[in-house]
Write an enzyme that holds these catalytic residues in place. Sequence first.
Site, PDB file in Angstrom:
ATOM      1  N   ASP B 240       4.194  -3.891  10.026  1.00  0.00           N
ATOM      2  CA  ASP B 240       4.083  -2.448   9.796  1.00  0.00           C
ATOM      3  C   ASP B 240       5.444  -1.873   9.402  1.00  0.00           C
ATOM      4  O   ASP B 240       6.333  -1.758  10.228  1.00  0.00           O
ATOM      5  CB  ASP B 240       3.579  -1.804  11.100  1.00  0.00           C
ATOM      6  N   HIS B 333      -5.169  -0.352   2.180  1.00  0.00           N
ATOM      7  CA  HIS B 333      -4.102   0.555   2.611  1.00  0.00           C
ATOM      8  C   HIS B 333      -2.866   0.392   1.722  1.00  0.00           C
ATOM      9  O   HIS B 333      -2.246   1.377   1.312  1.00  0.00           O
ATOM     10  CB  HIS B 333      -3.758   0.280   4.071  1.00  0.00           C
TER      11      HIS B 333
END
Lengths: 423, 423
Positions: B240, B333
């Site tokens: 992330d 995403h």
Amino acid sequence: MTGNQHPAGQSVESTEQDVRAKLPRRGLLFGGAAAGLGALAAAGAQLAGAAPQDGTPAAQPADTVHGGGTVPFYGTRQAGITTAAQAHGVFVALDLRPGTTRAGIRALLRLLSDDAANLTAGRPALADSEAELAQVPALLTVTFGFGPGLVAAVDPARSPAWLQPLPAFTVDRLQPGFSDGDLLLQICADDPVTVAHAQRMLLKDSRSFATVRWIQTGFRRSYGSEKPGTTMRNLFGQVDGTTNPAPDSAEHERVVWGGGDIPAWTENGTSVVIRRIAMNLDKWDEVDRVAREESMGRRLSNGAPLTGTQEHDEPDFAAVSKLGFPVISDVSHLRRARPEDGSQRIFRRAYNYDAAPGSGGISDSGLIFVSYQADVERQFIPIQRRLDEMDMLNQWTTPVGSAVFAIPPGCREGGFIGEGLFA
Amino acid sequence: MTGNQHPAGQSVESTEQDVRAKLPRRGLLFGGAAAGLGALAAAGAQLAGAAPQDGTPAAQPADTVHGGGTVPFYGTRQAGITTAAQAHGVFVALDLRPGTTRAGIRALLRLLSDDAANLTAGRPALADSEAELAQVPALLTVTFGFGPGLVAAVDPARSPAWLQPLPAFTVDRLQPGFSDGDLLLQICADDPVTVAHAQRMLLKDSRSFATVRWIQTGFRRSYGSEKPGTTMRNLFGQVDGTTNPAPDSAEHERVVWGGGDIPAWTENGTSVVIRRIAMNLDKWDEVDRVAREESMGRRLSNGAPLTGTQEHDEPDFAAVSKLGFPVISDVSHLRRARPEDGSQRIFRRAYNYDAAPGSGGISDSGLIFVSYQADVERQFIPIQRRLDEMDMLNQWTTPVGSAVFAIPPGCREGGFIGEGLFA
């Protein structure tokens, strides 16, 4: 066993093996063998690279990254007690779902033991959906405790006499949401992501059998931020736990693992008392350093008794000031907590908590007081009775949760925690 | 200034000096001097012993204990942004008490700036009631952000145009208890006790002027548990933050500190968006690894785009499978978050959260999404609009909190954060 065997291989499904095969090898540590039982109990940590799969010393230089460290799960005694306290700890109490059978409890314990064995070795849990998060064990330990309800559901005749809620104390303001429970999962590691992942995996595998009763998350100083062996401070700033018997001492052996007249299945087990102690920092703020030290009987600077200069100096309760008053007050925490006889000793392994304050407040802080002792009735309760009667610290502290669990012995590879209760 | 001056000495009362004089010298670090502005912005950490009071290198060998590390508080820009993310972060939003005057806000900011300068240097805060807890700074940073209400109370004419709540997004399920606020305190360190103590001290000094609106506590991997520079994983197990502009890059400079048409008092400042993103781990569990990777457009193993093999490989959005489908889905995403033009970039510095689950649940987990950008309207909102329209990850994530703050520039010794707004 040798280092290159898979300790829980027989219970791992092939799909899971496939997932594991795709993972990078780093972090897939194989917790080094059975070792001596004493060595296991002492929970010496081994670091990544120090024990590769073929059992020979690693060729590469020692990794300074600490996340690869593991504590063996299998052993005569459970890890996470004598193990030097890791920086992060979460305590989860589960309630068995109504109607959960003895066989169901057995299945649950086997499942969770396998998960714990894998996760503590840096391997994914069974069907671990975030397998990569398992790769940093960071000295993870998972310790299981049995509440009165679980033992009663399996074999009520073999419950230790002390396995019941503590007697009511006048200082208590207990909340059910922080008290009691059927099964304790104590999850500790030096990395908070590791703790969160282990917690998730264990709860996922618990949910068919049990619901969450309470969760308490705590912390101490982070790994390596202070010299190893520094006694923790609580959020009052007090040095907290000075008199703990040293893990390698005969005293520790007696206090924690002393056994006595106990059911056979609890041999090499112990008990844990977990009490959530709210600490009123706002009220504590009103007290100056002299009064704070007086209430504790110890110096804030280094934890030394007021009659000494070093943390581990023996307190001199007979010493009096020029005016004739005791240097260590008779109602100080140090004096009141001191055992009347040598059998009233406990081993503490506490964590701080700092929760979001309620409306209008600025803190909800305190201590997750965690105490291990062979016998709650004989060792813990007399101390708590004395503190309940009189302890200056009671002005600023309030017990808001309380739970007692039996800690079963450890298990061997292929076994599970608590199996003796089913024998 | 030289190293042996006391940066906030003029504001420290003599009683406090007395307390400090009694403290052991260890940990009383004097954050080393003003240094170049760029160097301050880069927030290079200095370790205890490396910069003693006389400014010469320490004679004693470097301490391997990391808790003495400090990040300078004073500088052109605030620390805690470009600073490599510490393991623990707490985000506190305060609401000014009704009737708090401009002078009151100024007094509050001066007080908190002094506290932050002391605590980040390993010194007790003003009237620090647990002074010993301040001795382990562990790279503590305190970063202040101003909400719309604070700026309006001081000088509404000088509010940046983007300083307002984000527009409503269809995915939002915002709770007031995690949204908005007048004053942000972002407190980060590599030790959770340090964070708890700093939080307590800052809130104590705030309470005459403000009340707590929300507190969000988060964590990443602990200090040293992984190799430095490892991109964090969130609790979905995803790598992330791969595309974050590197802190020493021109891109980072432009994205975070790019300024543009802004009020003079915000020069060398930036903005922060804090969104609490609940991550539904139970639902995520139902998704296999292939589908998880497809939703993200990246591999779970190392974060590489599905068209590459290494984390930082450029994604190839034109690549198609044998069947003619895009390898990286148009609704992944990765694809949706990718800026349409180069100005839509942000700098992320997120923390995981793992709260106690509600009744019947086993987790309440997610991400404290923290994003810095020179201009919220121009940089952040277009990305969020695209993700709101379509992002496969939206199936498992829900924004439950949202807040926007202006981050004022840093200040020099003797000054305070936000002083330009009062000029």
